[in-house]
Enzyme design. Structure first.
Site, PDB file in Angstrom:
ATOM      1  N   HIS A  29      -5.830 -21.823   9.506  1.00 33.65           N
ATOM      2  CA  HIS A  29      -7.165 -22.254   9.075  1.00 33.65           C
ATOM      3  C   HIS A  29      -7.958 -21.108   8.432  1.00 33.65           C
ATOM      4  O   HIS A  29      -8.579 -21.283   7.379  1.00 33.65           O
ATOM      5  CB  HIS A  29      -7.983 -22.836  10.236  1.00 33.65           C
ATOM      6  CG  HIS A  29      -9.421 -22.964   9.855  1.00 33.65           C
ATOM      7  ND1 HIS A  29      -9.871 -23.970   9.034  1.00 33.65           N
ATOM      8  CD2 HIS A  29     -10.486 -22.143  10.074  1.00 33.65           C
ATOM      9  CE1 HIS A  29     -11.155 -23.780   8.782  1.00 33.65           C
ATOM     10  NE2 HIS A  29     -11.557 -22.677   9.398  1.00 33.65           N
TER      11      HIS A  29
ATOM     12  N   CYS B 186     -12.221 -28.940   5.608  1.00 33.34           N
ATOM     13  CA  CYS B 186     -11.018 -28.140   5.366  1.00 33.34           C
ATOM     14  C   CYS B 186      -9.777 -29.029   5.361  1.00 33.34           C
ATOM     15  O   CYS B 186      -9.634 -29.911   6.199  1.00 33.34           O
ATOM     16  CB  CYS B 186     -10.885 -27.057   6.440  1.00 33.34           C
ATOM     17  SG  CYS B 186      -9.396 -26.062   6.290  1.00 33.34           S
TER      18      CYS B 186
ATOM     19  N   ASP C  15       0.860  -1.190   0.000  1.00 34.37           N
ATOM     20  CA  ASP C  15       0.000   0.000   0.000  1.00 34.37           C
ATOM     21  C   ASP C  15       0.895   1.239   0.000  1.00 34.37           C
ATOM     22  O   ASP C  15       2.111   1.144   0.067  1.00 34.37           O
ATOM     23  CB  ASP C  15      -0.981  -0.032   1.170  1.00 34.37           C
ATOM     24  CG  ASP C  15      -0.279   0.027   2.516  1.00 34.37           C
ATOM     25  OD1 ASP C  15       0.949   0.265   2.556  1.00 34.37           O
ATOM     26  OD2 ASP C  15      -0.951  -0.154   3.539  1.00 34.37           O
TER      27      ASP C  15
ATOM     28  N   ASP D 186      -8.100  -7.389   0.015  1.00 36.48           N
ATOM     29  CA  ASP D 186      -7.182  -7.679   1.112  1.00 36.48           C
ATOM     30  C   ASP D 186      -7.889  -7.240   2.385  1.00 36.48           C
ATOM     31  O   ASP D 186      -8.710  -6.314   2.358  1.00 36.48           O
ATOM     32  CB  ASP D 186      -5.872  -6.881   0.989  1.00 36.48           C
ATOM     33  CG  ASP D 186      -6.056  -5.449   1.451  1.00 36.48           C
ATOM     34  OD1 ASP D 186      -6.705  -4.688   0.716  1.00 36.48           O
ATOM     35  OD2 ASP D 186      -5.587  -5.099   2.557  1.00 36.48           O
TER      36      ASP D 186
ATOM     37  N   CYS E 237      -6.638 -27.914   5.761  1.00 34.11           N
ATOM     38  CA  CYS E 237      -5.468 -27.316   6.424  1.00 34.11           C
ATOM     39  C   CYS E 237      -4.977 -28.251   7.525  1.00 34.11           C
ATOM     40  O   CYS E 237      -5.750 -29.022   8.084  1.00 34.11           O
ATOM     41  CB  CYS E 237      -5.799 -25.920   6.966  1.00 34.11           C
ATOM     42  SG  CYS E 237      -6.490 -25.887   8.633  1.00 34.11           S
TER      43      CYS E 237
ATOM     44  N   CYS F 165      -6.901 -28.546  10.758  1.00 38.89           N
ATOM     45  CA  CYS F 165      -8.169 -29.278  10.726  1.00 38.89           C
ATOM     46  C   CYS F 165      -7.972 -30.774  10.549  1.00 38.89           C
ATOM     47  O   CYS F 165      -8.760 -31.569  11.048  1.00 38.89           O
ATOM     48  CB  CYS F 165      -9.069 -28.742   9.610  1.00 38.89           C
ATOM     49  SG  CYS F 165      -9.813 -27.154  10.023  1.00 38.89           S
TER      50      CYS F 165
HETATM   51 ZN   LIG Z   1      -8.830 -25.709   8.487  1.00 39.61          ZN
END
Ligand SMILES: [Zn+2]
Length: 381
Positions: free
Chosen positions: A342, A311, A99, A273, A313, A316
């Protein structure tokens, strides 16, 4: 839906699918591609808080958004340049957008004083004096080696009377012109202009015209998500986005919640963002396909299920809700780390789903499905 297949060399935006006003495309840069609509993860001070660069990459995130204000004060642009630029400094070879620093100067710095040519302020860290002008701002982002440089702007405070918003927008347009004059083009790098004008449609219209006259590689809509509420934000987008050039990417700065993002994609925005997924990750707020949960809540203390069963990730697939609850209750730093991982994964999965639905010409039904889920979660809470 229309489809084109030309891939430009260096920097270029390839919009290959339209579904209503929603667009799916790819932004090609010197540091790789960014599939759009895209969510850029916030990496304020040369790091995405609580995450290694590998962890950020594993979520599917393709672009990190850095903060000029923070980086210019610490460690400084010359030091980053001497260490090979921000990509190598933070181990992020992919695209980086920085930015302009204007927003943080207004919100964080002490004793700030705006004039026609720039802003003078004191660092919030040590009280040292600094000046930001369009030329300095371009030089800082050049030294960072930012893939996408943002023009210096003044983020108009909200609420602002029409007169004040007009004066502020005019300063930003003057700075946009000076930014373009000072920007040093390099193949695969880009300079984005920022539309201002608060919630006033006539000012937004004038701002878009001024930026189009100057000519930018992409167009950001700034000065929103500053307290005006979702309805006013969407009305402003309705009045602004159709005026922006079709061939350039459009970036809505600082937005937002999953519903904000969906509603803005619907209106033709390509890039986002926001601190929400990372900040929420540090404060035990989990974004999941079953709603937003606070992991400190006692109901998770004995819950063996994964946080979000769908999920992929690591948090998880390897840990239970009970374990995450324990980490936050015990004040362990792994709690924020796993939840940030996550939440970024959740946002990237959301964007992948949106992109796929636009490409399939099924965005409207996909959006309706997501909204029905979110409404159900709200009423069951
Ligand atoms: Zn997750």
């Amino acid at each position: 839906m229309n489809v084109t297949t030309t891939i430009p060399a260096g920097y270029g935006f390839q919009n290959f699918a339209n579904d209503g006003c929603a667009r799916a495309g790819v932004l090609h840069t010197a540091h790789g591609k960014l599939e759009t609509p895209a969510f850029m993860t916030v990496g304020t001070a040369g790091t995405v808080k609580a995450m290694t660069a590998d962890a950020v990459r594993s979520t599917g995130c393709q672009c990190v958004r850095g903060n000029t204000y923070h980086l210019m004060l610490r460690p400084g642009a010359d030091r980053i340049a001497a260490l090979g630029g921000l990509h190598s400094f933070m181990d992020w070879p992919g695209p980086i957008l920085t930015d302009s620093g204007g927003f943080q100067v207004m919100s964080l710095a002490a004793l700030r004083k705006i004039d026609r040519d720039g802003v003078t302020f004191q660092s919030h860290i040590d009280g040292s004096h600094h000046r930001l002008t369009p030329a300095i701002c371009m030089d800082l982002q050049y030294k960072f080696d930012s893939t996408i440089t943002m023009a210096l702007d003044e983020c108009t405070a909200f609420p602002a009377a029409h007169d004040a918003a007009e004066a502020s927008m005019e300063i930003s347009m003057r700075w946009a012109d000076l930014s373009k004059q000072s920007f040093r083009p390099r193949p695969g790098y880009a300079l984005f202009g920022i539309v201002q004008g608060s919630i006033y449609k006539d000012l937004r219209h004038r701002s878009v015209n001024a930026l189009r006259d100057i000519g930018f590689d992409g167009y950001a809509v700034g000065g929103l998500a500053v307290g005006e509420g979702q309805a006013a934000m969407l009305e402003t987008l309705d009045a602004t986005v159709p005026l922006l050039p079709e061939e350039a990417p459009r970036y809505l700065m600082g937005v937002g919640t999953p519903d904000d993002i969906l509603s803005a994609v619907e209106r033709g925005i390509d890039m986002f963002d926001c601190v929400i997924p990372t900040r929420a990750g540090r404060t035990a707020r989990a974004y999941t396909t079953s709603g937003v949960h606070n992991l400190r809540n006692a109901r998770f203390a004995g819950d063996p299920a994964p946080l979000d069963p769908g999920c992929g990730c690591p948090a998880c697939t390897r840990h239970s809700r009970a374990y995450r609850h324990q980490l936050f209750r015990a004040g362990e730093m792994l709690g924020p780390m796993l939840l940030t991982w996550h939440n970024i994964s959740y946002y990237q999965t959301l964007m992948r789903g949106i992109r796929a639905s636009i490409q399939a010409g099924e965005f409207a039904s996909h959006a309706a499905g997501l909204r029905a889920d979110w409404k159900r979660q709200e009423t069951s809470r």
